[in-house]
Design an enzyme around this catalytic site. Structure first.
Site, PDB file in Angstrom:
ATOM      1  N   HIS A 267       5.341   9.276   4.108  1.00 53.37           N
ATOM      2  CA  HIS A 267       4.671  10.176   3.168  1.00 53.37           C
ATOM      3  C   HIS A 267       5.367  10.115   1.806  1.00 53.37           C
ATOM      4  O   HIS A 267       4.970   9.348   0.933  1.00 53.37           O
ATOM      5  CB  HIS A 267       4.673  11.578   3.781  1.00 53.37           C
ATOM      6  CG  HIS A 267       3.791  12.573   3.092  1.00 53.37           C
ATOM      7  ND1 HIS A 267       2.956  12.266   2.063  1.00 53.37           N
ATOM      8  CD2 HIS A 267       3.624  13.911   3.303  1.00 53.37           C
ATOM      9  CE1 HIS A 267       2.310  13.338   1.663  1.00 53.37           C
ATOM     10  NE2 HIS A 267       2.704  14.361   2.403  1.00 53.37           N
ATOM     11  N   HIS A 306      -2.984   2.086   0.985  1.00 49.62           N
ATOM     12  CA  HIS A 306      -3.102   3.549   1.044  1.00 49.62           C
ATOM     13  C   HIS A 306      -4.103   3.914   2.115  1.00 49.62           C
ATOM     14  O   HIS A 306      -5.097   3.199   2.286  1.00 49.62           O
ATOM     15  CB  HIS A 306      -3.559   4.103  -0.319  1.00 49.62           C
ATOM     16  CG  HIS A 306      -3.329   5.563  -0.473  1.00 49.62           C
ATOM     17  ND1 HIS A 306      -4.207   6.499   0.019  1.00 49.62           N
ATOM     18  CD2 HIS A 306      -2.307   6.252  -1.020  1.00 49.62           C
ATOM     19  CE1 HIS A 306      -3.728   7.700  -0.239  1.00 49.62           C
ATOM     20  NE2 HIS A 306      -2.569   7.584  -0.871  1.00 49.62           N
ATOM     21  N   ASP A 364       3.225   4.772  -6.095  1.00 46.90           N
ATOM     22  CA  ASP A 364       4.660   4.648  -5.851  1.00 46.90           C
ATOM     23  C   ASP A 364       5.213   3.278  -6.200  1.00 46.90           C
ATOM     24  O   ASP A 364       6.424   3.112  -6.312  1.00 46.90           O
ATOM     25  CB  ASP A 364       4.966   4.997  -4.394  1.00 46.90           C
ATOM     26  CG  ASP A 364       4.817   6.476  -4.159  1.00 46.90           C
ATOM     27  OD1 ASP A 364       5.060   7.229  -5.114  1.00 46.90           O
ATOM     28  OD2 ASP A 364       4.443   6.868  -3.048  1.00 46.90           O
TER      29      ASP A 364
END
Ligand code: ACO
Length: 429
Positions: A267, A306, A364
């Site tokens: 996460h 994702h 990210d």
């Protein structure tokens, strides 16, 4: 919203058919309302909630196929370009953008809550110096409920508002002090007059012996990281906050539960993993060999893929721009780590392995590079995600508590354990 579509469930054992209504949201796919199904004596089975909407919500919308993310209907691209984090906080909490006066009052309310109770500082000192800052945050945020008794009545809207403001205000302070305690630096205090992001940088990096000048470009980049991470509908940590809150637990305890969930590597830990991966690859010459390993499934390309986005993560495109701005500001454009990241991105975007699987860079992939260029240590990446996501968590919590139809979250199970059996005394086993 119900429409006139229905789904009919037929059984092959002669039982009566069951008709279930189909609900229509304002955006997104239709949803089959299976509530009447429990009356049949059976349950549905959906580990990981792959086909289950856990609640109704008006806060955030994601279209993973189109790569769209809206907060209260506003596209993330517009908010990242034209708004700022505190305005986004107001929007998520209240549903509308603030007027100038509402903004002023809100900002003052947040700033006036950004100090920590002095006795809370002793709590930090109970941790080992080498504790991970996320461990400290889980503990200290949970402990807020032992200090702020005057805002714990969850049935009182004013209490809910004050708790939300306290959490948004205090999280950057708690994260910064967790870092300072680890480094052996004296605790610092917020400085009102600075923006939310500037204040965080000030609390992280100022020392008592010389003035700390906040770099505006870096503060703006950080503010944008906060905005991009502010909410992401019913992800694991938000669902954790909702589930904890559904029992009537206080908001500080619920947010501590959300932080604990976020800490997991699947996460909140991905931006940390991107930096570790870049270190492991070392230089551009090693990229082809690394990519062979990705295709052989020896390792993953961190920062790619994702669960929801099967197109470019809209936050990634914005973060890439920010990455450019920050590296230019710091004169780091020829930085080997950045060059390596760009080489990986180029190959991955052109390679059939990634194209066929719809694997695109996620937020990210770039945020780790930006945070690292700003001088933020890797162990602080997830705490920064946590402080930015606090507004999303508390907005969902408040939405749930204000809903008169709220029920305690209580999933059922498919039991596959032992049948009933009688206890066997120890000497006969
Ligand atoms: N690198 C290489 N291959 C990948 C990657 C990756 N990063 N992600 C998925 N794949 C492959 C899988 O091996 C699988 O291949 P197969 O069809 O040959 O078996 C296919 O793509 C589908 O992958 P799933 O695991 O089914 O995708 P899922 O939606 O379950 O996983 C996840 C999504 C967990 C994010 C995954 O893409 C991943 O681990 N990415 C790297 C970690 C990361 O960057 N996480 C950050 C997410 S963003 C956020 O949390 C803010």
């Amino acid at each position: 919203m119900e429409n006139n579509r229905k789904v009919t469930l037929t059984y092959n054992d002669g039982k009566d058919n069951l008709e279930m209504p189909v609900l229509k949201g304002t955006l997104g796919p239709d949803v089959v309302d299976i509530r009447s199904f429990s009356k049949t004596g059976m349950f549905t089975f959906d580990p990981g909630f792959l086909a289950t909407a856990s609640c109704e919500s008006q806060i955030t919308f994601i279209d993973g196929d189109l790569g769209q993310l809206y907060y209260r209907g506003y596209p993330i691209e517009q908010l990242a370009e034209k708004s700022d984090y505190l305005e986004v906080c107001y929007l998520l909490l209240n549903g509308e953008l603030p007027t100038a006066e509402e903004r002023k009052v809100f900002e003052r309310g947040i700033m006036r809550h950004n100090m920590l109770h002095d006795q809370l500082m002793s709590l930090f000192k109970g941790f080992r110096r080498d504790a991970h800052p996320m461990a400290v945050m889980v503990g200290v945020v949970g402990a807020l409920s032992a200090f702020y008794h005057d805002s714990l009545d969850i049935n009182n809207p004013e209490h809910r508002k004050i708790s939300a403001h306290r959490l948004i205000a205090k999280l950057p302070n708690i994260a910064a002090q967790a870092y300072r305690y680890n480094k052996g630096l004296p605790f610092s205090y917020p400085k009102n007059g600075l923006t939310y992001a500037e204040n965080f940088l000030h609390m992280m990096f100022s020392t008592p012996c010389e003035e700390y000048k906040v770099n505006k470009t870096l503060a703006l980049a950080l503010d944008r990281i906060f905005t991009l991470h502010a909410d992401h509908e019913q992800n694991a940590s938000t669902s954790t906050v909702r589930l904890a809150g559904s029992s009537g637990a206080n908001p500080f305890a619920c947010i501590a539960a959300g932080i604990a969930c976020l800490w997991g590597p699947s996460h909140g830990g991905a931006n940390e993993a991107v930096l570790k991966m870049l270190d492991e690859i070392g230089s551009v010459e090693n990229v082809p060999a690394f990519m062979e390993g990705v295709k052989n499934k020896t390792h993953k390309l961190m920062g790619f893929g994702h669960r929801v986005y099967k197109n470019m993560d809209p936050r990634a495109a914005i973060m890439k721009e920010t990455c450019d701005e920050v590296l230019n500001e710091l004169g780091l454009h020829n930085d080997p780590k950045f060059k390596l990241a760009m080489a990986l991105e180029k190959i991955a975007l052109e390679d059939p392995y990634f194209i066929e699987r719809k694997l695109y860079p996620n937020v990210d992939f770039y945020s780790g590079i930006v945070l690292s260029a700003i001088g933020i240590p890797v162990s602080m990446f997830t705490p920064i995600f946590a402080l930015a996501r606090t507004v999303g968590w508390i907005s969902h919590w408040a939405e749930m508590i204000a809903d008169p139809a709220m029920k305690i979250g209580r999933p059922r199970q498919l039991y596959t354990g032992a049948q009933r059996r009688d206890y066997i005394p120890q000497e006969q086993r």
